[in-house]
Design a protein around this motif. Structure first.
Motif, PDB file in Angstrom:
ATOM      1  N   THR A  64       1.103  -0.862   0.211  1.00 27.56           N
ATOM      2  CA  THR A  64       0.013   0.027  -0.252  1.00 27.56           C
ATOM      3  C   THR A  64       0.212   1.014   0.200  1.00 27.56           C
ATOM      4  O   THR A  64       0.389   2.063  -0.848  1.00 27.56           O
ATOM      5  CB  THR A  64      -1.274  -0.062   1.761  1.00 27.56           C
ATOM      6  N   GLN A  65       1.951   1.312   0.699  1.00 23.23           N
ATOM      7  CA  GLN A  65       2.655   2.380   0.849  1.00 23.23           C
ATOM      8  C   GLN A  65       2.944   2.688  -0.332  1.00 23.23           C
ATOM      9  O   GLN A  65       3.647   3.487  -0.709  1.00 23.23           O
ATOM     10  CB  GLN A  65       3.628   2.607   2.078  1.00 23.23           C
ATOM     11  N   TRP A  66       4.551   1.459  -1.479  1.00 20.87           N
ATOM     12  CA  TRP A  66       4.971   1.492  -2.511  1.00 20.87           C
ATOM     13  C   TRP A  66       4.087   2.569  -3.272  1.00 20.87           C
ATOM     14  O   TRP A  66       4.250   3.292  -4.489  1.00 20.87           O
ATOM     15  CB  TRP A  66       5.290   0.285  -2.861  1.00 20.87           C
ATOM     16  N   ARG A  67       2.371   1.558  -3.367  1.00 24.65           N
ATOM     17  CA  ARG A  67       1.773   2.341  -4.576  1.00 24.65           C
ATOM     18  C   ARG A  67       1.034   3.278  -4.156  1.00 24.65           C
ATOM     19  O   ARG A  67       1.103   5.153  -5.393  1.00 24.65           O
ATOM     20  CB  ARG A  67       0.600   0.723  -4.362  1.00 24.65           C
ATOM     21  N   ALA A  68       1.244   3.596  -3.342  1.00 19.05           N
ATOM     22  CA  ALA A  68       1.036   5.496  -2.661  1.00 19.05           C
ATOM     23  C   ALA A  68       1.844   6.372  -3.053  1.00 19.05           C
ATOM     24  O   ALA A  68       1.783   7.969  -3.556  1.00 19.05           O
ATOM     25  CB  ALA A  68       0.489   5.596  -1.232  1.00 19.05           C
ATOM     26  N   ASN A  69       2.802   6.022  -2.725  1.00 18.29           N
ATOM     27  CA  ASN A  69       3.891   6.785  -3.605  1.00 18.29           C
ATOM     28  C   ASN A  69       4.557   6.218  -4.941  1.00 18.29           C
ATOM     29  O   ASN A  69       5.827   6.761  -5.250  1.00 18.29           O
ATOM     30  CB  ASN A  69       5.217   5.958  -3.188  1.00 18.29           C
ATOM     31  N   ASN A  70       3.856   6.101  -5.865  1.00 14.49           N
ATOM     32  CA  ASN A  70       3.770   6.034  -7.353  1.00 14.49           C
ATOM     33  C   ASN A  70       5.323   4.479  -7.404  1.00 14.49           C
ATOM     34  O   ASN A  70       5.559   4.938  -8.389  1.00 14.49           O
ATOM     35  CB  ASN A  70       4.602   7.415  -8.226  1.00 14.49           C
ATOM     36  N   ARG A  71       5.246   4.214  -6.907  1.00 14.60           N
ATOM     37  CA  ARG A  71       5.947   2.712  -7.184  1.00 14.60           C
ATOM     38  C   ARG A  71       5.007   1.667  -8.130  1.00 14.60           C
ATOM     39  O   ARG A  71       4.286   1.089  -7.338  1.00 14.60           O
ATOM     40  CB  ARG A  71       6.780   2.277  -5.864  1.00 14.60           C
TER      41      ARG A  71
END
Length: 226
Positions: A64-71
């Motif tokens: 979730t954190q990766w995707r929220a930070n556009n990874r």
């Protein structure tokens, strides 16, 4: 190609890292969710393998954190809980595929290969560029159906350029995908790899597969056959 393995079980993590390295991937690893989030944010990975049951921060939170930070790299999740809720939760968080423990390494490697192909727009493992062909699964390159002997680093450099066809790749970016995180990197070595690749792939200078884009890096220019 560079892969991050996130798994808290030391023995399994070591097995995955060894298997991936044996197949010529560059591999980094993390043993908890906080370390995983940091590595994923600070480095360029082509794919990540994430266990859902991690200490400090679980796999769902990591994704979730990766995707929220556009990874946007592909994510393959590992779960020991064979039920649809865990798979759905992982996929909804942003994962691309899953493998249920226990699994065969051959299955995981096949999933990794498929995700990498899909993420770069290639549905097949064999790419043909006229007289030159590349088998991504076997990591084999041929010219006029004759095998070209490449070192692991030469092949990985070529594969990365091919999978980012038409895009100039800087020496820094290419170096990050050839060497592990703790390697003392020297981007000048890339010039040597590219020079050797050009000589091996195009000894007579008729194909010109790799061009130098001034101030930007190197670009694979051949167009794949339909």
């Amino acid at each position: 190609m560079r892969i991050l393995v996130v798994e808290d079980d030391h023995q399994l993590r070591a097995q995955l890292v060894a298997a991936l390295k044996e197949h010529q991937y560059v591999v980094d690893s993390a043993e908890d969710g906080e370390e995983a989030v940091f590595l994923g944010q600070e480095n360029h990975f082509d794919l990540t393998i994430v266990d859902l049951g991690l200490p400090k921060m679980n796999g769902i939170e990591v994704i979730t954190q990766w995707r929220a930070n556009n990874r946007t790299f592909p994510i393959l999740i590992l779960t020991a809980r064979d039920n649809w809720q865990d798979k759905v939760e992982g996929l909804n968080a942003g994962a691309d595929d899953y493998v249920v423990k226990p699994f065969h390494l051959a299955e995981l490697l096949a999933r990794v290969s498929a995700l990498l192909r899909r993420s770069t727009g290639h549905a097949t493992s064999r790419l043909n560029f006229g007289r030159l062909s590349v088998e991504l699964t076997a990591k084999q390159v041929k010219r006029d159906e004759q095998i070209i002997e490449l070192t692991a680093y030469e092949y990985n450099a070529l594969e990365y350029l091919i999978l980012h066809h038409g895009k100039p790749i800087s020496k820094t970016e290419l170096t990050e995908h050839l060497y592990a995180q703790d390697f003392d990197r020297d981007s000048n070595v890339i010039e040597v790899f590219i020079g050797r690749l050009r000589r091996k792939l195009d000894p007579d200078g008729s194909l010109k597969p790799i061009s130098t884009v001034r101030g930007q890096g190197y670009r694979f220019d051949l167009i794949a056959d339909d």
